[in-house]
Design an enzyme around this catalytic site. Structure first.
Site, PDB file in Angstrom:
ATOM      1  N   HIS A  34      82.984 121.125  68.263  1.00  0.00           N
ATOM      2  CA  HIS A  34      81.650 121.360  67.675  1.00  0.00           C
ATOM      3  C   HIS A  34      80.557 122.504  68.426  1.00  0.00           C
ATOM      4  O   HIS A  34      80.161 122.458  69.503  1.00  0.00           O
ATOM      5  CB  HIS A  34      80.705 120.082  68.285  1.00  0.00           C
TER       6      HIS A  34
ATOM      7  N   HIS B 285      78.216 125.519  67.183  1.00  0.00           N
ATOM      8  CA  HIS B 285      77.001 126.199  66.378  1.00  0.00           C
ATOM      9  C   HIS B 285      76.877 128.193  66.311  1.00  0.00           C
ATOM     10  O   HIS B 285      76.574 128.283  67.480  1.00  0.00           O
ATOM     11  CB  HIS B 285      75.762 126.152  66.509  1.00  0.00           C
TER      12      HIS B 285
ATOM     13  N   ASP C  67      74.569 129.840  64.884  1.00  0.00           N
ATOM     14  CA  ASP C  67      73.730 130.520  65.480  1.00  0.00           C
ATOM     15  C   ASP C  67      73.092 130.464  66.908  1.00  0.00           C
ATOM     16  O   ASP C  67      71.959 130.814  66.721  1.00  0.00           O
ATOM     17  CB  ASP C  67      72.958 130.426  63.870  1.00  0.00           C
TER      18      ASP C  67
ATOM     19  N   GLY D 255      69.992 118.802  62.356  1.00  0.00           N
ATOM     20  CA  GLY D 255      68.851 119.177  62.064  1.00  0.00           C
ATOM     21  C   GLY D 255      67.868 117.842  62.830  1.00  0.00           C
ATOM     22  O   GLY D 255      69.240 116.659  63.331  1.00  0.00           O
TER      23      GLY D 255
ATOM     24  N   HIS E  23      75.682 114.761  62.579  1.00  0.00           N
ATOM     25  CA  HIS E  23      74.903 114.880  63.527  1.00  0.00           C
ATOM     26  C   HIS E  23      74.693 113.150  63.722  1.00  0.00           C
ATOM     27  O   HIS E  23      73.895 113.163  62.799  1.00  0.00           O
ATOM     28  CB  HIS E  23      74.203 115.899  63.431  1.00  0.00           C
TER      29      HIS E  23
ATOM     30  N   GLU F 246      71.780 111.708  68.860  1.00  0.00           N
ATOM     31  CA  GLU F 246      72.262 112.290  69.705  1.00  0.00           C
ATOM     32  C   GLU F 246      70.449 112.105  70.266  1.00  0.00           C
ATOM     33  O   GLU F 246      69.523 111.834  71.114  1.00  0.00           O
ATOM     34  CB  GLU F 246      71.454 113.719  69.231  1.00  0.00           C
TER      35      GLU F 246
ATOM     36  N   ASP G  49      78.537 122.723  71.801  1.00  0.00           N
ATOM     37  CA  ASP G  49      76.970 122.697  70.925  1.00  0.00           C
ATOM     38  C   ASP G  49      76.839 124.390  70.840  1.00  0.00           C
ATOM     39  O   ASP G  49      76.772 124.889  69.738  1.00  0.00           O
ATOM     40  CB  ASP G  49      76.077 121.824  71.319  1.00  0.00           C
TER      41      ASP G  49
END
Length: 363
Positions: free
Chosen positions: A21, A23, A25, A183, A210, A213, A302
């Site tokens: 996991h 990202h 960006d 998101g 996701h 969370e 993350d």
């Protein structure tokens, strides 16, 4: 402590690790953000001082709110709107992970976030895959080893999930190993995207979601029982279905028991969970309890830029907070490798020929 020695930060960095996991960006080098902003004409950065920019991202992400945390991505996405920028960021991502001892990584991103400059979704995916390939080549040239798989994300607040799922299937022989939705969770339940998940299932393709969370058990339940998630992105709120009495007796609710019994992997991201307010501190993170109860936990970064973290620093934090030793680090690593979205034979090769031999000398 279940091992002879306490793993040091340097040893943890050298240890082979598996990341599920992360990202794209959320992991840029601050220097790259500044350079790409200058090259692409992006003028929204809060500062162009590299050191200060790195500190700004971490401070801005320390908001205690997932929504505020997500706002920091405006700047990283803002400088990733060209094929050259996407390829550079992807290549550097692979290099940085390999330098931290990661031998297998699944890196995710939402293609729809990188089309503001006129790129098509296909062009975005091809640029990122070219970057990952180049990064792996550079690592191999230095004598290192890393395998990278891509997860394509759809943004749950938009209406393009099926379109992105179709792309995940179309590019699964070109390095894309699965699909995800990301998101804000609140107000955007996973069942809004049932058509996308059904498409993935009928095409024998993999997906994670996701869930659990910023939102609670309902999000996890929908992700598993309605959508068929193979893994849970974060899933930290499963602890809400676990009761611990004053005498230390632990009782699992129906959902928590189901997740544990089915060995559904939890993609836990300790530092990120603190930043978004999912937990109060690393010491309060449920990962210690979930490890003792033998849920299939995995440790993840993350967003390395926003959290100022790496895989080795996440494990170091768990060593400090919960007394993790080499046995726990190996267990989490093998959990992650078992749960990866690549072929069984490839997973087994990394477990038996890369991971276990290294840890055998320490556990």
């Amino acid at each position: 402590m279940s091992t002879r020695t306490v793993p040091s930060p340097e040893e943890l960095r050298a240890a082979p690790k598996v990341l599920l996991h992360d990202h794209l960006d959320g992991g840029l080098r601050p220097s790259t953000v500044v350079e790409l902003a200058e090259q692409t004409g992006y003028d929204g950065l809060p500062t162009t001082d590299v050191a200060e920019l790195g500190r700004w991202f971490t401070r801005a992400a320390d908001s205690g709110s997932l929504e505020s945390y997500l706002e920091t991505f405006a700047h990283t996405c803002g400088v990733m709107q060209t094929e050259e920028a996407l390829a550079r960021v992807a290549a550097e991502c692979v290099e940085d992970l390999a330098d931290d001892g990661v031998v297998y990584a699944e890196v995710r991103y939402a293609p729809e976030l990188f089309t503001e400059g006129g790129l098509s979704l296909d062009a975005v995916i091809k640029a990122v895959q070219a970057g990952f390939t180049e990064g792996e080549r550079r690592v191999a040239e230095r004598g290192g080893r890393i395998r990278t798989g891509t997860l394509l994300c759809a943004m749950r607040q938009h209406a393009r999930a099926l379109e992105i799922a179709e792309l995940a299937v179309r590019y699964r022989d070109a390095g894309v190993v699965g699909f995800d939705i990301a998101g804000p969770e609140a107000g955007f339940p996973p069942t809004r995207n049932l058509d996308a998940f059904e498409y993935m299932r009928v095409n024998n393709a993999h997906f994670t979601i996701h869930a659990g969370e910023a939102f609670g058990l309902a999000s996890i339940w929908e992700a598993i029982q309605h959508c068929g998630a193979e893994r849970l992105g974060h899933g930290v709120r499963i602890v809400d279905d676990i009761k611990t009495s004053a005498d230390g007796k632990v009782e699992l609710g129906r959902l928590a028991a189901y997740v544990r019994d089915r060995r559904i992997p939890l993609e836990l991201c300790p530092s990120s969970n603190v930043q978004t307010g999912a937990v109060g501190s690393i010491a309060e993170h449920p990962i210690g309890l979930l490890a003792r109860l033998r849920f299939r936990i995995t440790v993840n970064t993350d967003n390395r830029l926003m959290s100022g973290c790496s895989m080795s620093s996440e494990f170091a934090a768990l060593v400090d907070a919960f007394g993790f030793g080499w046995a726990e680090v190996q267990w989490c690593t093998i959990n992650a490798m078992k749960s990866a979205f690549i072929d069984f034979d490839q997973r087994l090769d990394l477990i038996n020929n890369v991971i276990k031999p290294w840890y055998a000398e320490r556990v």
